[in-house]
Motif scaffolding. Structure first.
Motif, mmCIF file in Angstrom:
data_model
loop_
_atom_site.group_PDB
_atom_site.id
_atom_site.type_symbol
_atom_site.label_atom_id
_atom_site.label_comp_id
_atom_site.label_asym_id
_atom_site.label_seq_id
_atom_site.Cartn_x
_atom_site.Cartn_y
_atom_site.Cartn_z
ATOM 1 N N GLN A 1 15.312 -20.441 -23.772
ATOM 2 C CA GLN A 1 15.838 -19.569 -22.918
ATOM 3 C C GLN A 1 16.612 -19.912 -21.986
ATOM 4 O O GLN A 1 17.197 -19.318 -21.004
ATOM 5 C CB GLN A 1 14.594 -18.702 -22.302
ATOM 6 N N ALA A 2 16.779 -21.300 -21.895
ATOM 7 C CA ALA A 2 17.439 -21.943 -20.771
ATOM 8 C C ALA A 2 17.901 -23.459 -21.332
ATOM 9 O O ALA A 2 17.426 -23.985 -22.242
ATOM 10 C CB ALA A 2 16.474 -22.198 -19.568
ATOM 11 N N GLY A 3 18.893 -23.877 -20.858
ATOM 12 C CA GLY A 3 19.508 -25.096 -21.289
ATOM 13 C C GLY A 3 18.818 -26.318 -20.258
ATOM 14 O O GLY A 3 18.422 -26.076 -19.185
ATOM 15 N N LEU A 4 18.806 -27.434 -20.772
ATOM 16 C CA LEU A 4 18.204 -28.648 -20.309
ATOM 17 C C LEU A 4 19.082 -29.067 -18.937
ATOM 18 O O LEU A 4 20.166 -28.941 -18.955
ATOM 19 C CB LEU A 4 18.211 -29.758 -21.035
ATOM 20 N N ARG A 5 18.392 -29.267 -17.877
ATOM 21 C CA ARG A 5 18.873 -29.997 -16.604
ATOM 22 C C ARG A 5 18.942 -31.247 -16.917
ATOM 23 O O ARG A 5 19.851 -32.005 -16.535
ATOM 24 C CB ARG A 5 18.071 -29.757 -15.550
ATOM 25 N N LEU A 6 17.881 -31.942 -17.604
ATOM 26 C CA LEU A 6 17.943 -33.328 -17.539
ATOM 27 C C LEU A 6 18.197 -33.781 -19.131
ATOM 28 O O LEU A 6 17.181 -33.331 -19.900
ATOM 29 C CB LEU A 6 16.643 -34.044 -17.122
ATOM 30 N N HIS A 7 19.019 -34.645 -19.644
ATOM 31 C CA HIS A 7 19.008 -35.019 -20.888
ATOM 32 C C HIS A 7 18.645 -36.631 -20.971
ATOM 33 O O HIS A 7 18.594 -37.348 -19.760
ATOM 34 C CB HIS A 7 20.627 -34.601 -21.344
ATOM 35 N N SER A 8 18.452 -37.084 -22.239
ATOM 36 C CA SER A 8 18.252 -38.474 -22.494
ATOM 37 C C SER A 8 19.276 -39.203 -22.003
ATOM 38 O O SER A 8 18.945 -40.435 -21.466
ATOM 39 C CB SER A 8 17.981 -38.612 -23.964
ATOM 40 N N CYS A 9 20.496 -38.984 -22.002
ATOM 41 C CA CYS A 9 21.462 -39.646 -21.501
ATOM 42 C C CYS A 9 21.319 -40.082 -19.861
ATOM 43 O O CYS A 9 21.649 -40.941 -19.301
ATOM 44 C CB CYS A 9 23.051 -39.276 -21.815
ATOM 45 N N ASP A 10 20.874 -39.051 -19.205
ATOM 46 C CA ASP A 10 20.590 -39.364 -17.692
ATOM 47 C C ASP A 10 19.441 -40.331 -17.727
ATOM 48 O O ASP A 10 19.667 -41.086 -16.537
ATOM 49 C CB ASP A 10 20.056 -37.875 -17.251
#
Length: 301
Positions: free
Chosen positions: A262-271
């Motif tokens: 229902q939402a996109g991630l704010r924090l990704h593995s690359c971060d």
């Protein structure tokens, strides 16, 4: 309803459990205080999220177990997690988040938005500080990883890539016999700003602050003050107030929305990898006494 297992060494997962109990869309289906009990729960119970609390050593075995079972993972901030552990989550399409990231802390979130909207102009000198009491549980831990990852990740999110890292570290024993620990990390950002991050395990209470200066203004925050955040242009200070749920609940509710698509991630593995690279560079700089270059364009001086 999202099904959650709260995991971690015995007695370390109380805060995580309390946070999930405040979320009506979540159900705690198990509490695992060992890798053996986590494996048993994952084999016999429907689980969507594994929330890994504080562990003494590396969190990699816990993350590996959850990722190989195809579960999404929330890992306690400051957990010792390797590049391999982060990469394994990508391989198994498991969403990995670090808990209590500053992206969900209202003061830091608001400061980020103000900077992106040009409130301070071109960033110049950035100062962040995080203090905590000296504690036996911190003995032997890396202060850059356990105590600084949130600041490093927020700096990259807000100001972009880091070119160069220089770090200093001091440890000594105080009058009561406790080991107190200080560190200073100096970062040169690709955009030209210079960031100073002060970390300590030496204070009586938890304390955080920042001072973000640019050529058109300044944003400041000190957790000991009654006014959460100030934005200054010239002599005028504009205070901002915040209301709503705490950081732990905000991030977990966002995580649920991501798991439910229902939402996109704010924090990704690359971060997370970018922040991890800074911690490793800081450790190397302390060891060699020299700055460490992280990306093309940083000089060796």
């Amino acid at each position: 309803m999202v099904k959650v297992v709260v995991a971690g060494e015995a007695g370390t997962s109380v805060k995580e459990s309390q946070a999930w109990l405040r979320i009506k869309e979540a159900e705690i289906v198990g509490v695992a205080d060992s890798l053996f009990s986590l494996r048993e729960i994952l084999q016999g119970t429907e689980v969507d999220i594994v929330d890994i609390g504080s562990v003494t050593d590396s969190a990699d075995p816990w993350v590996t177990l959850a990722a190989q079972a195809g579960k999404h993972i929330l890992c306690a901030e400051g957990s010792a997690l390797s590049r391999e552990g982060i990469g394994l989550c990508d391989q198994h399409n498991s969403v990995l988040q670090f808990a209590n990231t500053l992206r969900f802390a209202p003061e830091y979130e608001q400061a980020h938005e103000q900077i992106k909207n040009g409130a301070i102009g071109k960033a110049g000198v950035i100062r962040l500080r995080r203090d905590a009491p000296a504690s036996a549980k911190n003995v032997g831990k890396c202060i850059f990883h356990s105590h600084g990852m949130r600041e490093f990740e927020w700096l990259c999110w807000t100001f972009g890539e880091v070119e160069r890292v220089m770090a200093r570290e001091v440890k000594h024993t105080n009058e009561s016999g406790q080991i107190v620990h200080y560190a200073l990390v100096m970062l040169r950002m690709a955009g030209g700003a210079i960031a100073h991050v002060e970390l300590s395990w030496a204070e009586g209470t938890e304390h955080v602050s920042f001072e973000l200066a640019g050529d058109q203004g300044m944003i400041t925050h000190d957790s000991r003050e009654s006014i959460p955040i100030r934005w200054s242009r010239g002599e005028q200070f504009l205070p901002t107030t915040f209301q709503g749920m705490d950081l732990m609940q905000r991030q977990r509710e966002h995580f649920i929305r991501c798991v439910q698509k229902q939402a996109g991630l704010r924090l990704h593995s690359c971060d997370l990898l970018a922040a991890l690279d800074i911690t490793l560079a800081a450790k190397e700089s302390v060891k060699t006494g020299q700055p460490v270059k992280l990306m093309h364009g940083g000089d060796e001086e």
